[in-house]
Design an enzyme around this catalytic site. Structure first.
Site, PDB file in Angstrom:
ATOM      1  N   LEU A   5      -8.500  51.533  78.964  1.00 48.73           N
ATOM      2  CA  LEU A   5      -8.060  51.161  77.422  1.00 48.73           C
ATOM      3  C   LEU A   5      -7.813  52.914  76.975  1.00 48.73           C
ATOM      4  CD1 LEU A   5      -9.187  49.279  74.607  1.00 48.73           C
ATOM      5  CD2 LEU A   5      -8.575  51.814  74.324  1.00 48.73           C
ATOM      6  N   GLY A  12       3.933  61.237  74.718  1.00 51.00           N
ATOM      7  CA  GLY A  12       3.074  62.355  75.113  1.00 51.00           C
ATOM      8  C   GLY A  12       1.895  62.360  76.097  1.00 51.00           C
ATOM      9  N   TYR A 140      -7.761  71.526  62.171  1.00 52.25           N
ATOM     10  CA  TYR A 140      -7.588  70.745  63.500  1.00 52.25           C
ATOM     11  C   TYR A 140      -8.784  71.287  64.462  1.00 52.25           C
ATOM     12  CZ  TYR A 140      -5.380  69.656  68.090  1.00 52.25           C
ATOM     13  OH  TYR A 140      -5.084  69.263  69.307  1.00 52.25           O
TER      14      TYR A 140
END
Length: 253
Positions: A5, A12, A140
């Site tokens: 999964l 991408g 980030y």
């Protein structure tokens, strides 16, 4: 036939990884916030499911619909390029909700079946920028560094249960939507203190003659993590990622 999964498969790294495992005969559960059945070739071994990693009910439905899996790849995420002082708090919260807590939620959703079988592999796609202090990506970077730390401790917790954990660390890639997702959050071009740095970094991001990470590099790294029993905890993906981690003295173990 083993099954995998993968989150964030609309483009991408996730899309290329799904292709790789399909090509090699695996059953692939490719998840996306908005399912697009045209991005992957039709196959009896493929299921495309809706999944929003920030929504616990969406996660529960997707994991239930997927059935038993052997490998989970946490790839879904987004970026933001903005000076730390100027980042909207809503953006910072969303980065952690998606990149960090979304990964944690997926891990919690699949671990019960892995523990029951005493088998399974969790692969978290983070970023080699966690080992290189680039400007504009502090929050980030922090959201991905948190997943690195989570993965290291998780590996120690579940190894006695027969469960493997790996971190794939890509570099910068022109083949993802990172720039598309990051640029709308940019602030500071009208700020005299930050504008020169922003323009310098924007020029760096747009350079075409620097080492980069290709989506196939990430697919290679995920394949190694999923199939090689001797794969290290951390796997660099891409020429630039390998350089950054070597410069940081980061052992790939």
């Amino acid at each position: 036939m083993p099954s995998i999964l993968i989150t964030g498969c609309s483009s991408g790294f996730g899309l290329e990884t799904a292709r790789r495992f399909l090509d090699r005969g695996w059953t692939v559960v490719a998840t996306m916030r908005t399912p697009d059945t045209d991005v992957l070739p039709a196959s009896d071994n493929l299921r495309i499911l809706p999944l929003d990693v920030t929504d616990r009910e969406s996660i529960a439905r997707a994991v239930a619909d997927a059935g038993p899996i052997d490998v989970l790849v946490n790839n879904a995420g987004f970026g933001a390029a903005v000076p730390t002082e100027l980042i909207a708090f809503e953006t910072a919260r969303a980065l952690f909700e998606t990149n960090t807590l979304g990964t944690l939620a997926m891990i919690q959703a699949v671990l019960p079946q892995f523990r029951e079988r005493r088998a399974g592999t969790i692969i978290n796609v983070t970023s080699s920028v966690t080992f290189r202090p680039l400007p504009l990506v502090s929050v980030y970077r922090a959201s991905k560094a948190a997943v690195n730390a989570l993965s290291e401790s998780l590996a120690a917790e579940v190894a006695p249960l027969g469960i493997g954990v790996h971190v794939v660390l890509p570099g910068g890639s022109p083949e993802t939507r990172f720039a598309d997702s990051a640029m709308p959050h940019l602030r500071g071009r009208d700020n005299s203190d930050y504008a020169p740095l922003i323009e310098t970094m924007m020029g760096h991001f747009q350079m075409t003659d620097r080492p980069v990470t290709h989506a196939t590099d990430v697919a290679d790294a995920v394949w190694k993590a999923a199939t090689d029993p001797n794969a290290p905890l951390k796997i660099a993906a891409g020429e630039d990622a390998e350089q950054w981690m070597a410069e940081a003295g980061q052992p790939l173990t």
